[in-house]
Scaffold this motif. Structure first.
Motif, short mmCIF file in Angstrom:
data_model
loop_
_atom_site.label_atom_id
_atom_site.label_comp_id
_atom_site.label_asym_id
_atom_site.label_seq_id
_atom_site.Cartn_x
_atom_site.Cartn_y
_atom_site.Cartn_z
N GLY A 117 5.85 73.35 30.02
CA GLY A 117 5.14 72.21 30.56
C GLY A 117 5.40 72.02 32.03
N ALA A 118 4.64 71.14 32.63
CA ALA A 118 4.76 70.89 34.06
C ALA A 118 6.11 70.25 34.39
CB ALA A 118 3.64 69.98 34.50
N VAL A 119 6.69 70.73 35.47
CA VAL A 119 8.01 70.24 35.88
C VAL A 119 7.97 69.83 37.34
CG1 VAL A 119 10.43 70.87 36.23
CG2 VAL A 119 9.21 71.70 34.21
N VAL A 120 8.61 68.70 37.60
CA VAL A 120 8.79 68.24 38.97
C VAL A 120 10.29 68.19 39.24
CG1 VAL A 120 8.51 66.29 40.55
CG2 VAL A 120 6.65 66.92 38.99
N SER A 121 10.68 68.80 40.33
CA SER A 121 12.11 68.79 40.68
C SER A 121 12.34 68.02 41.96
CB SER A 121 12.64 70.23 40.85
OG SER A 121 12.10 70.81 42.02
N GLN A 122 13.54 67.51 42.11
CA GLN A 122 13.92 66.82 43.33
C GLN A 122 15.23 67.40 43.83
OE1 GLN A 122 12.51 62.47 41.89
NE2 GLN A 122 13.61 62.46 43.84
N HIS A 123 15.34 67.44 45.14
CA HIS A 123 16.55 67.96 45.75
C HIS A 123 16.89 67.16 46.99
CE1 HIS A 123 19.54 70.88 47.06
NE2 HIS A 123 19.03 70.73 48.27
N PRO A 124 18.11 66.69 47.16
CA PRO A 124 19.22 66.89 46.23
C PRO A 124 19.17 65.87 45.09
CG PRO A 124 19.96 65.63 48.12
CD PRO A 124 18.50 65.96 48.37
N SER A 125 20.07 66.02 44.13
CA SER A 125 20.17 65.04 43.05
C SER A 125 20.90 63.80 43.53
CB SER A 125 20.92 65.62 41.86
OG SER A 125 20.22 66.70 41.31
N TRP A 126 21.86 64.03 44.41
CA TRP A 126 22.72 62.94 44.85
C TRP A 126 23.17 63.23 46.28
CZ3 TRP A 126 28.16 61.74 42.38
CH2 TRP A 126 28.56 60.47 42.76
N VAL A 127 23.04 62.26 47.13
CA VAL A 127 23.46 62.46 48.52
C VAL A 127 24.19 61.23 49.02
CG1 VAL A 127 21.15 61.77 49.33
CG2 VAL A 127 22.66 63.05 50.84
N ILE A 128 25.28 61.49 49.72
CA ILE A 128 26.06 60.42 50.36
C ILE A 128 26.01 60.69 51.85
CG2 ILE A 128 28.30 59.30 50.57
CD1 ILE A 128 28.96 60.36 47.77
N CYS A 129 25.65 59.68 52.63
CA CYS A 129 25.58 59.90 54.07
C CYS A 129 26.15 58.69 54.81
CB CYS A 129 24.14 60.15 54.50
SG CYS A 129 23.05 58.72 54.36
N LYS A 130 26.40 58.90 56.08
CA LYS A 130 26.90 57.81 56.91
C LYS A 130 25.74 56.98 57.44
CE LYS A 130 31.15 59.98 58.54
NZ LYS A 130 31.92 60.40 59.75
N SER A 131 26.03 55.74 57.69
CA SER A 131 25.02 54.84 58.24
C SER A 131 24.53 55.38 59.58
CB SER A 131 25.64 53.45 58.43
OG SER A 131 24.68 52.52 58.81
N GLY A 132 23.22 55.35 59.80
CA GLY A 132 22.65 55.82 61.05
C GLY A 132 22.10 57.22 60.99
N THR A 133 22.45 57.95 59.97
CA THR A 133 21.95 59.33 59.86
C THR A 133 20.64 59.33 59.06
OG1 THR A 133 23.24 59.73 57.85
CG2 THR A 133 24.26 60.30 59.95
N SER A 134 19.95 60.46 59.12
CA SER A 134 18.69 60.61 58.37
C SER A 134 18.89 61.54 57.20
CB SER A 134 17.60 61.16 59.29
OG SER A 134 17.30 60.23 60.30
N VAL A 135 18.19 61.27 56.16
CA VAL A 135 18.32 62.06 54.93
C VAL A 135 16.93 62.48 54.46
CG1 VAL A 135 18.98 61.98 52.50
CG2 VAL A 135 20.40 60.84 54.22
N LYS A 136 16.81 63.75 54.11
CA LYS A 136 15.53 64.26 53.62
C LYS A 136 15.65 64.57 52.13
CE LYS A 136 12.88 67.23 55.91
NZ LYS A 136 12.36 68.50 56.47
N ILE A 137 14.68 64.09 51.38
CA ILE A 137 14.62 64.35 49.94
C ILE A 137 13.36 65.15 49.65
CG2 ILE A 137 14.50 63.31 47.65
CD1 ILE A 137 15.73 60.75 48.91
N GLU A 138 13.52 66.22 48.89
CA GLU A 138 12.37 67.07 48.56
C GLU A 138 11.90 66.83 47.13
OE1 GLU A 138 13.32 71.02 51.30
OE2 GLU A 138 13.44 71.14 49.10
N CYS A 139 10.60 66.91 46.97
CA CYS A 139 9.99 66.80 45.65
C CYS A 139 9.05 67.98 45.48
CB CYS A 139 9.21 65.49 45.56
SG CYS A 139 8.28 65.29 44.02
N ARG A 140 9.29 68.77 44.44
CA ARG A 140 8.48 69.97 44.23
C ARG A 140 7.86 69.98 42.84
NH1 ARG A 140 9.36 74.07 47.97
NH2 ARG A 140 11.15 73.71 49.32
N SER A 141 6.60 70.38 42.79
CA SER A 141 5.98 70.65 41.50
C SER A 141 6.16 72.14 41.26
CB SER A 141 4.49 70.26 41.52
OG SER A 141 3.80 70.95 42.53
N LEU A 142 6.81 72.47 40.16
CA LEU A 142 7.26 73.85 39.99
C LEU A 142 6.20 74.79 39.42
CD1 LEU A 142 10.93 73.38 38.79
CD2 LEU A 142 10.02 73.64 41.09
N ASP A 143 5.32 74.29 38.60
CA ASP A 143 4.37 75.21 37.98
C ASP A 143 2.96 74.66 37.95
OD1 ASP A 143 5.75 74.54 34.66
OD2 ASP A 143 5.01 73.24 36.25
#
Lengths: 109, 116
Positions: free
Chosen positions: B1-27
């Motif tokens: 079946g269709a799968v959607v993944s996200q990366h990362p699963s968990w992220v810890i960052c310092k205040s003021g920094t930027s964080v990128k989260i990816e979302c992919r449709s796998l099939d």
């Protein structure tokens, strides 16, 4: 592999009918099972279940969890056209929330 | 079946920094992707809707300059939380529609962001 499976995929009933929606799961580090109703934009939260055998009830909707058999059901009694929606089941693991693909319920007058 | 993944699963960052989260449709090819944020008591808030190759449509109250969404291909959408602050700590979930006749929406497993 963690997964959540909902059945049926789609259901069409007449107003006044009672429906039962199913959700089975295999999720490591189970924390809770959530039911949502999605009509337009964001899914609307319905229930959170953490313990087996304790029925949660809200009006005509009720839900129960079986942690031994790894499933939950959502019951809707005396259905109304306003109940037409996609009902989503989601299971919370340690760091993730796994959604099923939903059951599309259509209630016809 | 269709799968959607996200990366990362968990992220810890310092205040003021930027964080990128990816979302992919796998099939499957996702013509439309959605980004949600989970609030206390399990409620989900739709942040934005993105269509491949065009600008995302943000919901009212969501700062587009803070939550940058890019949907560069039919299988990838990214959410960048810029200048993150502790109040941005949350669970971010993406979903994708396959554009078929059933137009089923598939949800990713979410990304937990903790901003210190």
């Amino acid at each position: 592999e963690d997964k959540v499976v909902q059945s049926p995929l789609s259901l069409v009933v007449h107003e006044g009918d009672t429906v039962t929606l199913n959700c089975s799961y295999e999720v490591t580090n189970f924390r809770s099972l959530l039911w949502y109703k999605q009509e337009k934009k964001a899914p609307t939260f319905l229930f959170m279940l953490t313990s087996s055998g304790i029925e949660k009830k809200s009006g005509r909707l009720s839900s129960i969890l079986d942690k031994k058999e790894l499933f939950s059901i959502l019951n809707i009694t005396a259905t109304q056209t306003g109940d037409s929606a996609i009902y989503l089941c989601a299971v919370e693991g340690a760091n993730n929330l796994f959604f099923g693909t939903g059951t599309r319920l259509t209630v016809i007058p | 079946g269709a799968v959607v993944s996200q990366h990362p699963s968990w992220v810890i960052c310092k205040s003021g920094t930027s964080v990128k989260i990816e979302c992919r449709s796998l099939d499957f090819q996702a013509t439309t992707m959605f980004w949600y944020r989970q609030f206390p008591k399990q409620s989900l808030m739709l942040m934005a809707t993105s269509n491949e190759g065009s600008k995302a449509t943000y919901e009212q109250g969501v700062e587009k300059d803070k939550f940058l969404i890019n949907h560069a291909s039919l299988t990838l959408s990214t959410l960048t939380v810029t200048s993150a602050h502790p109040e941005d700590s949350s669970f971010y979930i993406c979903s994708a529609k396959d554009g078929t006749s059933t137009d089923t929406q598939y949800f990713g497993p979410g990304t937990r962001l903790t901003v210190l």
